[in-house]
Design an enzyme around this catalytic site. Structure first.
Site, mmCIF file in Angstrom:
data_model
loop_
_atom_site.group_PDB
_atom_site.id
_atom_site.type_symbol
_atom_site.label_atom_id
_atom_site.label_comp_id
_atom_site.label_asym_id
_atom_site.label_seq_id
_atom_site.Cartn_x
_atom_site.Cartn_y
_atom_site.Cartn_z
ATOM 1 N N THR A 19 51.026 -59.516 -32.866
ATOM 2 C CA THR A 19 49.886 -59.449 -32.825
ATOM 3 C C THR A 19 48.901 -61.084 -32.765
ATOM 4 O OG1 THR A 19 49.587 -57.920 -34.532
ATOM 5 C CG2 THR A 19 47.440 -58.382 -33.708
ATOM 6 N N ARG A 23 55.559 -65.011 -35.853
ATOM 7 C CA ARG A 23 55.594 -65.499 -37.402
ATOM 8 C C ARG A 23 56.963 -65.005 -37.854
ATOM 9 N NH1 ARG A 23 49.513 -63.349 -38.709
ATOM 10 N NH2 ARG A 23 48.366 -64.908 -37.391
ATOM 11 N N SER A 114 48.465 -67.637 -40.881
ATOM 12 C CA SER A 114 47.094 -67.003 -41.139
ATOM 13 C C SER A 114 47.019 -66.746 -42.634
ATOM 14 C CB SER A 114 46.790 -65.530 -40.376
ATOM 15 O OG SER A 114 45.523 -65.287 -40.528
ATOM 16 N N HIS A 115 47.011 -65.555 -43.101
ATOM 17 C CA HIS A 115 46.861 -65.310 -44.316
ATOM 18 C C HIS A 115 48.119 -65.168 -45.183
ATOM 19 C CE1 HIS A 115 47.246 -61.639 -41.838
ATOM 20 N NE2 HIS A 115 47.831 -61.234 -42.973
ATOM 21 N N ASP A 278 40.568 -67.490 -44.838
ATOM 22 C CA ASP A 278 42.063 -67.452 -45.056
ATOM 23 C C ASP A 278 42.628 -68.603 -44.803
ATOM 24 O OD1 ASP A 278 41.599 -67.502 -42.345
ATOM 25 O OD2 ASP A 278 43.213 -65.916 -41.852
ATOM 26 N N ASP A 280 44.193 -69.981 -42.044
ATOM 27 C CA ASP A 280 43.899 -70.900 -40.885
ATOM 28 C C ASP A 280 42.235 -70.849 -40.675
ATOM 29 O OD1 ASP A 280 44.129 -68.049 -40.373
ATOM 30 O OD2 ASP A 280 44.487 -68.446 -38.124
ATOM 31 N N ASP A 282 40.177 -68.304 -39.809
ATOM 32 C CA ASP A 282 39.450 -67.383 -38.718
ATOM 33 C C ASP A 282 39.019 -66.166 -39.876
ATOM 34 O OD1 ASP A 282 42.104 -66.475 -39.299
ATOM 35 O OD2 ASP A 282 42.510 -65.937 -37.244
ATOM 36 N N ARG A 283 39.337 -65.898 -40.820
ATOM 37 C CA ARG A 283 38.865 -64.684 -41.413
ATOM 38 C C ARG A 283 37.630 -65.010 -42.338
ATOM 39 N NH1 ARG A 283 43.615 -60.515 -42.905
ATOM 40 N NH2 ARG A 283 44.800 -60.757 -40.811
ATOM 41 N N LYS A 377 38.216 -65.543 -33.857
ATOM 42 C CA LYS A 377 37.198 -65.130 -35.013
ATOM 43 C C LYS A 377 37.096 -66.515 -35.769
ATOM 44 C CE LYS A 377 41.304 -62.984 -37.577
ATOM 45 N NZ LYS A 377 42.222 -62.634 -37.046
HETATM 46 C C1 VG1 Z 1 46.330 -58.313 -38.557
HETATM 47 C C2 VG1 Z 1 44.930 -57.500 -38.756
HETATM 48 C C3 VG1 Z 1 44.289 -57.926 -37.381
HETATM 49 C C4 VG1 Z 1 44.498 -59.375 -37.013
HETATM 50 C C5 VG1 Z 1 45.589 -60.009 -37.048
HETATM 51 C C6 VG1 Z 1 45.630 -61.431 -37.064
HETATM 52 O O1 VG1 Z 1 47.222 -57.804 -37.616
HETATM 53 O O2 VG1 Z 1 45.043 -56.224 -38.841
HETATM 54 O O3 VG1 Z 1 43.044 -57.070 -37.108
HETATM 55 O O4 VG1 Z 1 43.722 -59.657 -35.551
HETATM 56 O O5 VG1 Z 1 46.162 -59.496 -38.410
HETATM 57 O O6 VG1 Z 1 44.608 -62.148 -38.052
HETATM 58 P P1 VG1 Z 1 48.132 -56.475 -38.015
HETATM 59 O O7 VG1 Z 1 49.063 -56.309 -36.616
HETATM 60 O O8 VG1 Z 1 49.082 -57.086 -39.060
HETATM 61 O O9 VG1 Z 1 47.394 -55.333 -38.269
HETATM 62 V V1 VG1 Z 1 45.151 -63.477 -38.649
HETATM 63 O O10 VG1 Z 1 44.016 -63.970 -39.411
HETATM 64 O O11 VG1 Z 1 46.546 -63.067 -39.232
HETATM 65 O O12 VG1 Z 1 45.072 -64.374 -37.186
HETATM 66 CO CO CO Z 2 43.735 -65.883 -39.858
#
Ligand code: VG1
Ligand code: CO
Length: 544
Positions: A19, A23, A114-115, A278, A280, A282-283, A377
């Protein structure tokens, strides 16, 4: 000048970006040539970057600095003219997007998972963003993956490390590296969008907030903007120093992981407003005093009130949400006569809509909100828009939400995650659902009549590209929904996400417990998919 060296290598299986980029566990990235292969695959599919500018930075997690040195040496060997890199290797994801756009860079490489937790045994990630500032579209990420499967050599120069702690210009081979203040461009952009004097006035009036940076990248941004430019008292920002392991926690802004923030808000005489971001940056999670705002509701409230901020006073072009996000924003869009788009999960799908001027605000249920000021985001942006609204309306967060529900109705909403599920079992569950979709429409299940059941497919209205297989949606005649999809960001096994939504127009029923009011649909989700039997799990791992 140092001559580029060609290093023979062999492809690794499984370098498919998910996504939000590639990672994996740090140990995977640390295998000889693994990072180099992926970086060379990025450079190989790009065209026309000779002499151009690349932006590089990350969320400060373990392996960030080492990875940056490799990326820089390879950028020099591949012919980039200049790299802008955040001081100490730091750039939040939205700040990287802002820097790419402002400096008209060719693109950028962002290092983050990210998180997900950080540390030698935890996660690392890398993703490429295009010149518009957003995540590379699928055709680019597919090309990068294809290249990583056939790669036989990469280019690198031998040179001493760049001093990432020293702002200013340095030279690497024939390339210039500029170590930049990671906050400056971003803070300047925020001051153009929001009424800083009004927010300063809000803080001066005694309004108190707590911002939890979760030992991740937003610490320096929040210190400068909230406590510096906006005059919030020292101590407003907690966990504000980025640490390579995020202090051992999950830098995930939800009610489970942002426990310091939740505790602060629940304290007697606690602050009026709480927020967290979070790994990075963006959340965002938004809290009022003893009050939780779901991300889907937050998008709806921001859509309804954006005009209070100078950057959006001219009105919104439209709004977009990811498919699993609740339909709360749709109701606002309908009332305001705004176009509303439904996209697959992941920010990359919003970029085309924003570039074409079709939407101004975008959001996801996963604590993501943003606007066309960048192409990612943006956690702190959402916090500042909320502050601008609070400064203007001078009501509590809870009052704003209750009034919103009275006007538009309430979309009760929850996401149930089953993490670390056996991949084969998760795939079988989804396959089974897919095979049975056709039999569902017009069936009455547990009192709910199925209107539509499909595997969501999205046709981009701008370039016509089709993204199929984006999640199973079951929509009922009263507007309730159950959505199932597998995560594309996990690094261990599979994560099954089940999204449940129910609309309630009656203000007398806006005070129910979310899990209780959703219980019949939660039972139905189990009945339709056989989650317990297929995954061996009695309960979700995380409920948000
Ligand atoms: C998750 C979230 C999705 C978001 C993605 C990246 O993806 O559900 O809404 O865009 O993380 O967010 P998934 O495929 O695990 O459901 V971040 O803050 O990790 O860049
Ligand atoms: Co993030």
């Amino acid at each position: 000048m140092t001559a580029p060296r060609l290093v023979p290598t062999e492809p690794f299986a499984g370098q498919r970006p998910g996504t939000s980029g590639l990672r994996k566990k740090v140990a995977v990235f640390r295998q000889p040539h693994y990072l180099e292969n992926f970086v060379q695959s990025i450079y190989d599919v790009l065209e026309g970057y000779a002499g151009q500018t690349l932006v590089v930075g990350g969320d400060g997690r373990f392996f960030n600095r080492e990875a940056i040195q490799v990326i820089l040496r390879m950028a020099a060997a591949n012919g980039f003219g200049r790299v802008l890199v955040g001081c100490r290797g730091i750039l939040s994801t939205p700040a990287a997007s802002a820097v790419i756009r402002k400096h008209r860079a060719f693109g950028g490489i962002i290092l983050s998972a990210s998180h997900n937790p950080g540390g030698p045994d935890e996660d690392f990630g890398i993703k490429y963003n295009i010149g518009a500032g957003g995540p590379a579209p699928e055709k680019v990420t597919d090309a990068i993956f294809a290249r990583s499967q056939t790669i036989s050599q990469y280019r690198i120069i031998d040179a001493a490390d760049i001093d990432l702690d020293r702002p200013g210009r340095q030279s690497l081979g024939g390339m210039t590296v500029e170590v930049i203040d990671p906050v400056a461009d971003y803070a300047e952009l925020m001051q153009r969008l929001f009424d800083f004097p009004a927010i300063r006035g809000l803080f001066a009036s005694g309004f108190r907030m707590c911002f939890d940076a979760m030992h991740a990248v937003t610490g320096p941004y929040a210190h400068t903007i909230l406590e510096g430019l906006l005059g919030a008292p020292a101590g407003t920002v907690i966990n504000g120093i980025p640490l390579p392991d995020f202090g051992g926690g999950h830098p995930d802004p939800n009610l489970v992981h942002a426990h310091d923030l939740v505790a602060a808000l629940a304290a007697p005489d606690g602050p009026d407003f709480g927020a967290a971001s979070d790994g990075d940056g963006d959340r965002n999670m938004i809290l009022g005093r003893n009050f939780y705002v779901t991300p889907s509701d937050s998008l709806a409230v921001l859509t309804a009130n954006a005009g209070l901020a100078p950057g959006y006073a001219g009105g919104l072009a439209g709004v977009a949400r990811s498919m699993p996000t609740s339909q709360a924003a749709d109701r606002v869009a309908a009332a305001l006569g705004l176009a509303c788009y439904e996209t697959p999960t992941g920010w990359k799908f919003f970029g085309n809509l924003m570039d074409a001027g079709l939407v101004t605000l975008c959001g996801e249920e996963s604590f993501g909100t943003g606007s066309d000021h960048v192409r990612e985001k943006d956690g702190l942006w959402a916090v500042l828009l909320w502050l601008n609204i609070l400064a203007s309306r001078r009501q509590s967060v809870e009052d704003i939400l209750r009034q919103h529900w009275r006007t538009y109705g309430r979309n009760y909403y929850s996401r149930h995650d089953y993490e670390g599920v056996d991949s084969a079992a998760a795939d079988a569950l989804m396959d089974h659902l897919r095979q049975n979709l056709a039999s569902l429409p017009s069936k009455c299940l547990g009192g709910f009549t199925v209107d539509l059941a499909d595997d969501f497919s999205y046709t981009d209205p701008v370039d016509g590209s089709v993204s199929a297989g984006q999640g199973i949606r079951i929509i009922f005649s009263d507007g309730s929904r159950i959505v199932y999809r597998l995560s594309g960001t996990g690094t261990v096994g599979a994560t099954l996400r089940v999204y449940i939504e129910r609309f309630e127009p009656d203000p007398a029923r806006h005070d129910e417990d979310t899990q209780r009011i959703l219980a019949p649909l939660i039972d139905l989700a189990e009945e339709i998919a056989g989650i317990r039997r297929r995954t061996g799990r009695d309960h979700p791992t995380v409920i948000t």
